[in-house]
Design an enzyme around this catalytic site. Sequence first.
Site, PDB file in Angstrom:
ATOM      1  N   HIS B  31       0.838  -1.198   0.000  1.00 59.14           N
ATOM      2  CA  HIS B  31       0.000   0.000   0.000  1.00 59.14           C
ATOM      3  C   HIS B  31       0.876   1.252   0.000  1.00 59.14           C
ATOM      4  O   HIS B  31       1.237   1.768   1.058  1.00 59.14           O
ATOM      5  CB  HIS B  31      -0.899   0.003   1.238  1.00 59.14           C
ATOM      6  CG  HIS B  31      -1.820  -1.176   1.315  1.00 59.14           C
ATOM      7  ND1 HIS B  31      -1.389  -2.437   1.622  1.00 59.14           N
ATOM      8  CD2 HIS B  31      -3.162  -1.280   1.102  1.00 59.14           C
ATOM      9  CE1 HIS B  31      -2.413  -3.278   1.606  1.00 59.14           C
ATOM     10  NE2 HIS B  31      -3.501  -2.609   1.300  1.00 59.14           N
ATOM     11  N   PRO B 121      -5.647  -5.032  11.106  1.00 62.30           N
ATOM     12  CA  PRO B 121      -7.092  -5.055  11.325  1.00 62.30           C
ATOM     13  C   PRO B 121      -7.512  -3.660  11.810  1.00 62.30           C
ATOM     14  O   PRO B 121      -7.052  -3.210  12.864  1.00 62.30           O
ATOM     15  CB  PRO B 121      -7.258  -6.123  12.413  1.00 62.30           C
ATOM     16  CG  PRO B 121      -6.021  -6.988  12.293  1.00 62.30           C
ATOM     17  CD  PRO B 121      -4.936  -6.024  11.918  1.00 62.30           C
ATOM     18  N   ASN B 191      -7.584  11.382   4.001  1.00 65.90           N
ATOM     19  CA  ASN B 191      -7.267  11.417   2.556  1.00 65.90           C
ATOM     20  C   ASN B 191      -8.462  11.094   1.662  1.00 65.90           C
ATOM     21  O   ASN B 191      -8.318  11.017   0.433  1.00 65.90           O
ATOM     22  CB  ASN B 191      -6.056  10.527   2.236  1.00 65.90           C
ATOM     23  CG  ASN B 191      -6.336   9.048   2.473  1.00 65.90           C
ATOM     24  OD1 ASN B 191      -7.471   8.588   2.358  1.00 65.90           O
ATOM     25  ND2 ASN B 191      -5.294   8.306   2.790  1.00 65.90           N
ATOM     26  N   ILE B 193      -9.968   8.607   0.753  1.00 63.15           N
ATOM     27  CA  ILE B 193      -9.986   7.434  -0.131  1.00 63.15           C
ATOM     28  C   ILE B 193      -9.905   6.170   0.706  1.00 63.15           C
ATOM     29  O   ILE B 193      -9.064   6.054   1.594  1.00 63.15           O
ATOM     30  CB  ILE B 193      -8.774   7.464  -1.107  1.00 63.15           C
ATOM     31  CG1 ILE B 193      -8.846   8.666  -2.056  1.00 63.15           C
ATOM     32  CG2 ILE B 193      -8.691   6.150  -1.920  1.00 63.15           C
ATOM     33  CD1 ILE B 193      -9.944   8.614  -3.107  1.00 63.15           C
ATOM     34  N   HIS B 268      -4.116   3.035  -3.401  1.00 65.99           N
ATOM     35  CA  HIS B 268      -4.311   2.606  -2.014  1.00 65.99           C
ATOM     36  C   HIS B 268      -3.569   1.315  -1.717  1.00 65.99           C
ATOM     37  O   HIS B 268      -2.765   1.258  -0.792  1.00 65.99           O
ATOM     38  CB  HIS B 268      -5.804   2.437  -1.718  1.00 65.99           C
ATOM     39  CG  HIS B 268      -6.092   2.106  -0.294  1.00 65.99           C
ATOM     40  ND1 HIS B 268      -5.831   0.871   0.256  1.00 65.99           N
ATOM     41  CD2 HIS B 268      -6.613   2.846   0.711  1.00 65.99           C
ATOM     42  CE1 HIS B 268      -6.181   0.878   1.530  1.00 65.99           C
ATOM     43  NE2 HIS B 268      -6.649   2.056   1.822  1.00 65.99           N
ATOM     44  N   ARG B 362     -16.870 -18.211  39.329  1.00 63.79           N
ATOM     45  CA  ARG B 362     -16.659 -16.760  39.224  1.00 63.79           C
ATOM     46  C   ARG B 362     -16.400 -16.164  40.605  1.00 63.79           C
ATOM     47  O   ARG B 362     -15.707 -15.158  40.733  1.00 63.79           O
ATOM     48  CB  ARG B 362     -17.839 -16.067  38.539  1.00 63.79           C
ATOM     49  CG  ARG B 362     -19.145 -16.141  39.279  1.00 63.79           C
ATOM     50  CD  ARG B 362     -20.250 -15.302  38.608  1.00 63.79           C
ATOM     51  NE  ARG B 362     -21.539 -15.635  39.177  1.00 63.79           N
ATOM     52  CZ  ARG B 362     -22.549 -14.784  39.333  1.00 63.79           C
ATOM     53  NH1 ARG B 362     -22.429 -13.528  38.940  1.00 63.79           N
ATOM     54  NH2 ARG B 362     -23.688 -15.169  39.844  1.00 63.79           N
ATOM     55  N   SER B 389     -21.358  -8.883  38.102  1.00 55.58           N
ATOM     56  CA  SER B 389     -21.662 -10.229  37.601  1.00 55.58           C
ATOM     57  C   SER B 389     -20.367 -10.991  37.351  1.00 55.58           C
ATOM     58  O   SER B 389     -20.255 -12.171  37.672  1.00 55.58           O
ATOM     59  CB  SER B 389     -22.455 -10.137  36.291  1.00 55.58           C
ATOM     60  OG  SER B 389     -23.721  -9.555  36.509  1.00 55.58           O
ATOM     61  N   GLU B 416     -17.012  -4.054  24.724  1.00 52.99           N
ATOM     62  CA  GLU B 416     -16.177  -5.245  24.812  1.00 52.99           C
ATOM     63  C   GLU B 416     -14.977  -5.175  23.868  1.00 52.99           C
ATOM     64  O   GLU B 416     -13.854  -5.515  24.241  1.00 52.99           O
ATOM     65  CB  GLU B 416     -17.005  -6.507  24.499  1.00 52.99           C
ATOM     66  CG  GLU B 416     -18.126  -6.780  25.486  1.00 52.99           C
ATOM     67  CD  GLU B 416     -19.396  -5.993  25.178  1.00 52.99           C
ATOM     68  OE1 GLU B 416     -19.453  -5.311  24.130  1.00 52.99           O
ATOM     69  OE2 GLU B 416     -20.341  -6.056  26.002  1.00 52.99           O
ATOM     70  N   PHE B 443     -19.887 -12.935  25.041  1.00 51.06           N
ATOM     71  CA  PHE B 443     -19.556 -11.674  24.390  1.00 51.06           C
ATOM     72  C   PHE B 443     -18.099 -11.585  23.955  1.00 51.06           C
ATOM     73  O   PHE B 443     -17.668 -10.560  23.433  1.00 51.06           O
ATOM     74  CB  PHE B 443     -19.999 -10.488  25.250  1.00 51.06           C
ATOM     75  CG  PHE B 443     -21.491 -10.436  25.422  1.00 51.06           C
ATOM     76  CD1 PHE B 443     -22.319 -10.621  24.326  1.00 51.06           C
ATOM     77  CD2 PHE B 443     -22.069 -10.252  26.661  1.00 51.06           C
ATOM     78  CE1 PHE B 443     -23.707 -10.612  24.460  1.00 51.06           C
ATOM     79  CE2 PHE B 443     -23.458 -10.232  26.811  1.00 51.06           C
ATOM     80  CZ  PHE B 443     -24.280 -10.418  25.708  1.00 51.06           C
ATOM     81  N   HIS B 467     -20.201 -16.762  33.340  1.00 52.62           N
ATOM     82  CA  HIS B 467     -21.483 -17.208  32.773  1.00 52.62           C
ATOM     83  C   HIS B 467     -21.182 -18.067  31.541  1.00 52.62           C
ATOM     84  O   HIS B 467     -21.584 -17.777  30.432  1.00 52.62           O
ATOM     85  CB  HIS B 467     -22.374 -16.005  32.441  1.00 52.62           C
ATOM     86  CG  HIS B 467     -22.768 -15.202  33.648  1.00 52.62           C
ATOM     87  ND1 HIS B 467     -21.855 -14.602  34.480  1.00 52.62           N
ATOM     88  CD2 HIS B 467     -23.987 -14.900  34.179  1.00 52.62           C
ATOM     89  CE1 HIS B 467     -22.472 -13.970  35.474  1.00 52.62           C
ATOM     90  NE2 HIS B 467     -23.773 -14.140  35.322  1.00 52.62           N
ATOM     91  N   HIS B 479     -27.440 -15.133  25.237  1.00 54.65           N
ATOM     92  CA  HIS B 479     -26.439 -14.948  26.287  1.00 54.65           C
ATOM     93  C   HIS B 479     -25.754 -16.253  26.702  1.00 54.65           C
ATOM     94  O   HIS B 479     -24.892 -16.233  27.583  1.00 54.65           O
ATOM     95  CB  HIS B 479     -27.088 -14.311  27.526  1.00 54.65           C
ATOM     96  CG  HIS B 479     -27.394 -12.845  27.367  1.00 54.65           C
ATOM     97  ND1 HIS B 479     -28.144 -12.351  26.330  1.00 54.65           N
ATOM     98  CD2 HIS B 479     -27.025 -11.758  28.101  1.00 54.65           C
ATOM     99  CE1 HIS B 479     -28.242 -11.031  26.447  1.00 54.65           C
ATOM    100  NE2 HIS B 479     -27.568 -10.645  27.501  1.00 54.65           N
ATOM    101  N   ARG B 528     -21.508 -19.225  36.296  1.00 52.58           N
ATOM    102  CA  ARG B 528     -22.392 -18.365  37.083  1.00 52.58           C
ATOM    103  C   ARG B 528     -22.846 -19.099  38.346  1.00 52.58           C
ATOM    104  O   ARG B 528     -22.971 -18.504  39.403  1.00 52.58           O
ATOM    105  CB  ARG B 528     -23.624 -18.000  36.245  1.00 52.58           C
ATOM    106  CG  ARG B 528     -24.642 -17.185  37.025  1.00 52.58           C
ATOM    107  CD  ARG B 528     -25.978 -17.066  36.302  1.00 52.58           C
ATOM    108  NE  ARG B 528     -26.856 -16.136  37.000  1.00 52.58           N
ATOM    109  CZ  ARG B 528     -28.149 -16.028  36.798  1.00 52.58           C
ATOM    110  NH1 ARG B 528     -28.738 -16.775  35.883  1.00 52.58           N
ATOM    111  NH2 ARG B 528     -28.870 -15.166  37.481  1.00 52.58           N
TER     112      ARG B 528
END
Lengths: 670, 670
Positions: B31, B121, B191, B193, B268, B362, B389, B416, B443, B467, B479, B528
């Site tokens: 690039h 990323p 830029n 682009i 690019h 936990r 929690s 998260e 999550f 959990h 969940h 949990r």
Amino acid sequence: MAVATQTLEELCINSIRFLAIDAVEKAKSGHPGLPMGAAPMAFVLWNSFLRFNPKNPKWFNRDRFVLSAGHGSMLQYALLYLTGYDSVTIEDIKQFRQWESKTPGHPENFMTAGVEVTTGPLGQGIANGVGLAMAEAHLAAKFNKPDAKIVDHYTYVILGDGCNMEGVSGEACSYAGHLGLGKLIALYDDNHISIDGSTDIAFTEDVSKRFEAYGWHVQHVAEGNTDLEGLAKAIEAAKGVTDKPSFIKVTTTIGYGSPNKANTAGVHGAALGGDEIKLTRDNLGWEYEPFVIPEDALKHWRKAVERGANLEEEWNKVFRDYKGKYSEEAAELERYLSGKLPDGWDKVLPTYTPEDKGLATRKHSETCLNKLGAVLPELIGGSADLTHSNLTELKDSKDFQKGQYQNRNVHFGVREHGMGAICNGIALDQSGLIPYGATFLIFTDYMRAAIRLSALSQAGVIWVMTHDSIGQGEDGPTHQPIETLASLRAIPNLTVIRPADGNETSGAYKVAIEKAKQNDPTLLAFTRQNVPNLAGTSIEGVAKGGYTVVDSEGTPDLILIGTGSELSLCVTAAEKLTAQGKKVRVVSLPSWELFEVQDADYKESVLPKAVTKRVSVEAAASFGWHKYIGTEGDTVSIDRFGASAPGAVALEKFGFTVDNVLAKSKALLG
Amino acid sequence: MAVATQTLEELCINSIRFLAIDAVEKAKSGHPGLPMGAAPMAFVLWNSFLRFNPKNPKWFNRDRFVLSAGHGSMLQYALLYLTGYDSVTIEDIKQFRQWESKTPGHPENFMTAGVEVTTGPLGQGIANGVGLAMAEAHLAAKFNKPDAKIVDHYTYVILGDGCNMEGVSGEACSYAGHLGLGKLIALYDDNHISIDGSTDIAFTEDVSKRFEAYGWHVQHVAEGNTDLEGLAKAIEAAKGVTDKPSFIKVTTTIGYGSPNKANTAGVHGAALGGDEIKLTRDNLGWEYEPFVIPEDALKHWRKAVERGANLEEEWNKVFRDYKGKYSEEAAELERYLSGKLPDGWDKVLPTYTPEDKGLATRKHSETCLNKLGAVLPELIGGSADLTHSNLTELKDSKDFQKGQYQNRNVHFGVREHGMGAICNGIALDQSGLIPYGATFLIFTDYMRAAIRLSALSQAGVIWVMTHDSIGQGEDGPTHQPIETLASLRAIPNLTVIRPADGNETSGAYKVAIEKAKQNDPTLLAFTRQNVPNLAGTSIEGVAKGGYTVVDSEGTPDLILIGTGSELSLCVTAAEKLTAQGKKVRVVSLPSWELFEVQDADYKESVLPKAVTKRVSVEAAASFGWHKYIGTEGDTVSIDRFGASAPGAVALEKFGFTVDNVLAKSKALLG
């Protein structure tokens, strides 16, 4: 406060509050705070604005309602019950959060009619709402006529602080502002409380200003607990702004009415408890037993039934008229809504012979998408800023942009997660559209929550993922999937297909389109690099998930199992081993999920238990492969991160060569 | 333009441009556009502001630089080479994007000294930058004295349009604004682009206004291609604002200098090509051969070596003085930087017997975190709004907030993904801090890209996930993790541990802390619900990943393999089967990764090949388990989405009962 002082509106609003309080108390689990605070805005919206028919939750031109703050599910169940949906009775509300009830912990569209999308994972709902509004805009642009607006409805979303903290909502709302989706109206329940306490501890940005920056029309209702007129005016004003989505910040008190728990995190996600409920009843003048709604209130709420029947009947008249004048368009819309595919649609899928030039499967994917796009106008989608790498452009359409909603090429921007949730919304509009979303396979990591929700909530999306291995090459380990296929195969209800060549790409799209119409998502994994067209591959084979592409005489000594770009290594290795007198079968296994649902006899015919010498060949982690190679088999796989180098070099260095397949095979054969 | 007209500054800036152009051309991949456009801001920053020592890339008090737009990696490699780092020579630049080179496709901290974090990323780098700035703020608040500022450096980030579209950057930047991180300065390469073309097609929000809404100090340098003074003034002004992070929008031209490709997507992500390179050389008056840097420019750039040595020496003096006055604090900081743990730190980890009350793991985790927090002041972290929690609060510390940076309880908000990237940044500060981030296990889907990067980039983070199964209960399938454990186990270099009880939780933390100090992440999965403390579990057993907790006399007929909350089902089932005369072994397998690296003899001693009757018991997908149960084994598992119901009901309905373990066992035993 005595009951006599309650207006009918207050009774209606308190009906929501106490259904939530009582259901959560009975379940000893749930989130009463949001329904108590958001009840006034929900009442104004559902009573005065939302166009829906409780007796036909699937009425096509209904307004869509999304509770993005899905933990407040009792708000939605209360609304469904009060307005007269058959899906939620008072008995169902008493079963809140119990096994197989219609009132699960978070709203689930596949459990409860009237729930449009599955929410709970925060930020998804508002992003789904963007997709719903895009579907409306597209269908309106495509089907409406100057004298007949048959597609004309709003998407309303209630979202909370949590939704606004999540990146996925930012991505989708930035894009909604770009698109100028004027019929998307979001009500922000600004209650200043999240699970950990006041939002002051983590979230002090100026949310309204952020939405202005996104290009939304922004308003504020400061007294959201009581100012019903202000709420109505704001929604009215939002409807009046047709070139921008609307964001209405509604300042409320979480747990409104609870003397000791209102405006605390304590009322966010736990039952109030008997004593506090009594105090809240006293405070709000609510003299009714648990789960009892006063007749006046219920009668008022239930006017929605007649209102809804009238709305649908009015629309039916418009549509009958439309059908008379525009029979072709009407027939097309009816097909969309029926979930049916046009006869012979799959005939456009190309087939290949080994003489045909070997191409990257992403290139075959481009061909399939374009051929399908020509016969399936309901196909709409695009890429998260990798259009010319993913090769997802429909060449006979143009860009879906503000004021150009009839087009089908969507530029999602570098917003994978937003794209995912938007595609789910388009699918869950249930208007027959087949959305597709594309990026590099590795970046499914950015949108995994949305992909999982497509599988859970029965959203018929096609996920088009290219650059599916270390063959990706120079971009290096940040861009090279290793564990990605395994991690996607592990998701229930998601069909993952990694085709080996042109025929298998056609087969993959045949499955994906059919599944989309059955409300199931499919994820397709394509190569960046060229691969040969192989003898023995077929559209029909892909439909079975696994099948024999090269066989030996009699029982094989060895089975080579390949997917995608590595199938050709298996075929070449088998040729060499056969020349050396070995009996070798090659099985193509493009989709584990499709193979698993075949009957036992078929599976045994492809992978006979007696043949224990097996080698899998896939440029990905070995994770999961032991199911197919057994205890005596081996894998040609990669169980470390990749490396930056030209793709062919990376593949060779990591052992994806015919020689390595031969070496592992010979070690097994002894 | 003739070379004579170039100022020294222009020569220096063009040096970056042509190194990028030539390296990408040689690799035929990469690039060039970003380095060409961002070269002026990079020159101003690295030449006039950034405090670093090229000959000691790990100098503790260096300013941190992050190229969040990691695809422009040649910008960073050019800077490292030009300023005299030993890690990137001109030969390395010629090997851009080749196998095992120091100059991979995207910046990788584990490949190239001087690269702080791994980017590519999009959005991760700026979020890592927030973590780096938090680490600085924490260490400064903890160690600095009125007369000795030994921690005093800035974090600079260059980010692009793509980074700004990604939700993860929004999450982290909203939080940075909340925290008022005055020493974080972001330069936005505006830029216009991205890969698909002009940002006009997908990204038209007002980015600066959004950052203002986040509470950042915002500036704009309109002529970012040429206005070196304006760039310097803006950075100076940013440094002057100490209570807010700074966002400097720098409007540039992608591919600046290329007559035909500047300001297009064509520059690019692809080489310019020979003809265009010639035109660009002519246009910018660059008369040097590929990879040749004019002496004047190199000499000027290399002043960084002496400058850096002086900076470090000055700091060394300050630190020597500090050490004299504050020996205890100095010793602690030196221990932090050494990567060593204090003697006997692990003695605080509790052990349990079956007589001890059964608790949720936990809850055991909370105990471990607090006991460790007392002896390891470098432990810092928190939850994404689920503190009570996840049970992650360090009770002897307070909240990490603006102006209260000495505290260790971080409230990430419902962010998260941002939390994940921030924790990576704290770990990659390499100052000895051990960050932890917590949410519900499900999550991890929201933050998977960051978890993967922790494993790839050797960030010693502890991911605390609670959990961990359908035992989660009422919240329902959105969940309840099903495939989550499998999808995490598949990630290379990530150790996943699912402890069964108190002893195993202590064992899990022992591993996690040790691995963090070795720059490896660990993911811990906790229940949990309450689970009993079992006989036979141990801290030492966990370290081996898998071990026998109940054994039979002689060779077992059957092996039950359990993890986490299901291990107790195995133990009870084994008791019943033993009473019926069967020979049953129970193996606890809390960590597949730890077990896999044991020697073959040990693995055989735990899971003898000869014992083929095996049942795995884990309240999660069966995916991956065939490696341990073989072709004749069976699983007690769940291969569909969960359901909303009380946790105990869900577990029972889905077959996680002693009876079901017995039934499957007996079916195998015949």
